[in-house]
Each structure stands twice: as C-alpha cells, then as structure tokens.
Design a protein around this motif. Structure first.
Motif, short mmCIF file in Angstrom:
data_model
loop_
_atom_site.label_atom_id
_atom_site.label_comp_id
_atom_site.label_asym_id
_atom_site.label_seq_id
_atom_site.Cartn_x
_atom_site.Cartn_y
_atom_site.Cartn_z
N TYR A 1 0.86 -1.18 0.00
CA TYR A 1 0.00 0.00 0.00
C TYR A 1 0.90 1.23 0.00
N SER A 2 0.46 2.27 -0.71
CA SER A 2 1.20 3.52 -0.72
C SER A 2 0.24 4.69 -0.83
N THR A 3 0.54 5.76 -0.10
CA THR A 3 -0.29 6.96 -0.16
C THR A 3 0.04 7.81 -1.39
N ILE A 4 1.23 7.57 -1.96
CA ILE A 4 1.62 8.28 -3.19
C ILE A 4 2.00 7.25 -4.25
N ALA A 5 1.96 7.66 -5.50
CA ALA A 5 2.37 6.75 -6.58
C ALA A 5 3.87 6.49 -6.47
N GLY A 6 4.26 5.26 -6.70
CA GLY A 6 5.68 4.95 -6.63
C GLY A 6 5.99 3.50 -6.90
N THR A 7 7.28 3.18 -6.80
CA THR A 7 7.79 1.85 -7.10
C THR A 7 8.26 1.15 -5.84
N PHE A 8 7.87 -0.10 -5.70
CA PHE A 8 8.36 -0.98 -4.65
C PHE A 8 9.42 -1.89 -5.26
N ALA A 9 10.43 -2.23 -4.49
CA ALA A 9 11.46 -3.16 -4.96
C ALA A 9 11.86 -4.08 -3.82
N LEU A 10 11.95 -5.36 -4.11
CA LEU A 10 12.42 -6.35 -3.15
C LEU A 10 13.72 -6.92 -3.69
N LYS B 1 12.73 -17.16 -5.09
CA LYS B 1 13.81 -17.48 -4.14
C LYS B 1 14.69 -16.26 -3.89
N PHE B 2 14.89 -15.96 -2.60
CA PHE B 2 15.81 -14.92 -2.15
C PHE B 2 16.88 -15.60 -1.32
N ASN B 3 18.13 -15.20 -1.50
CA ASN B 3 19.24 -15.75 -0.72
C ASN B 3 19.63 -14.77 0.37
N GLY B 4 19.52 -15.20 1.61
CA GLY B 4 19.91 -14.35 2.73
C GLY B 4 18.90 -13.26 3.01
N THR B 5 19.38 -12.11 3.44
CA THR B 5 18.55 -10.99 3.85
C THR B 5 17.72 -10.44 2.70
N VAL B 6 16.45 -10.16 2.99
CA VAL B 6 15.54 -9.57 2.00
C VAL B 6 15.31 -8.12 2.39
N SER B 7 15.60 -7.21 1.46
CA SER B 7 15.39 -5.78 1.69
C SER B 7 14.25 -5.28 0.82
N ALA B 8 13.53 -4.29 1.33
CA ALA B 8 12.43 -3.70 0.58
C ALA B 8 12.60 -2.20 0.53
N SER B 9 12.33 -1.62 -0.63
CA SER B 9 12.26 -0.17 -0.73
C SER B 9 10.86 0.19 -1.18
N ALA B 10 10.32 1.24 -0.58
CA ALA B 10 8.95 1.64 -0.85
C ALA B 10 8.89 3.15 -1.02
N PRO B 11 7.87 3.65 -1.71
CA PRO B 11 7.70 5.09 -1.79
C PRO B 11 7.39 5.66 -0.41
N ASP B 12 7.54 6.96 -0.22
CA ASP B 12 7.17 7.59 1.05
C ASP B 12 5.70 7.27 1.34
N GLY B 13 5.41 6.89 2.57
CA GLY B 13 4.04 6.54 2.93
C GLY B 13 3.65 5.15 2.48
N GLY B 14 4.64 4.32 2.13
CA GLY B 14 4.36 2.97 1.66
C GLY B 14 4.62 1.92 2.71
#
Length: 88
Positions: free
Chosen positions: A31-40, A68-81
């Motif tokens: 979910y995001s309050t603004i339009a944007g891109t999520f990345a895992l 499949k993810f190896n090790g730590t999974v990081s997420a980036s989200a838009p502001d308010g996401g």
C-alpha cells in the motif's frame, strides 16, 4: 510446496527478512499513499519490482514455489508505503 507460511510487515524502506538461509516469497500486499515503485532485493539485486498508484494497493500471488531470495531480504517503498510479505 511451500510450508510454514509466515508474514512479515515493513512500513517504509529497510530490511524485512533477516536470515542467512533461503527465503521464498509466495505472495505480497503493498500500500502507498503516493504513486511509486516498490522493490524487493537480496544480495544479488532486485528480484521483484512493481508500481502502485497514489492511495493504491497491490496484491500479488506468486505461487507455491515462490521467488527465491538468498539471505537478507530488503524492501524499498515510496514515502508513505508499506509492504507485507508472505514467505515460506
């Protein structure tokens, strides 16, 4: 077949799963309050990338084998996401 499905929630950007093992993402909700891109991503780079509109949600079912993810999974989200991962 994925077993032991659990969920992980993250508001904003950061590490969502900390492990040295393999993680399989079988579904996600974002979910995001603004339009944007999520990345895992993991140590090898982006594995899943998608966009949401302003005040929009994305529900993605990947399947029992997951991605499949190896090790730590990081997420980036838009502001308010925020993002919830279902992992197995």
């Amino acid at each position: 077949m994925a077993t032991n499905i659990t969920s992980k929630f993250l508001a904003g950007t950061g590490v969502i799963v900390t492990t040295s093992n393999t993680t399989r993402v079988v579904a996600l909700h974002a979910y995001s309050t603004i339009a944007g891109t999520f990345a895992l991503s993991d140590s090898t780079g982006d594995k899943i990338k998608f966009q949401t509109p302003a005040s929009g949600t994305s529900d993605i079912y990947i399947g029992e084998l997951g991605i499949k993810f190896n090790g730590t999974v990081s997420a980036s989200a838009p502001d308010g996401g925020s993002i919830t991962l279902f992992i197995g």
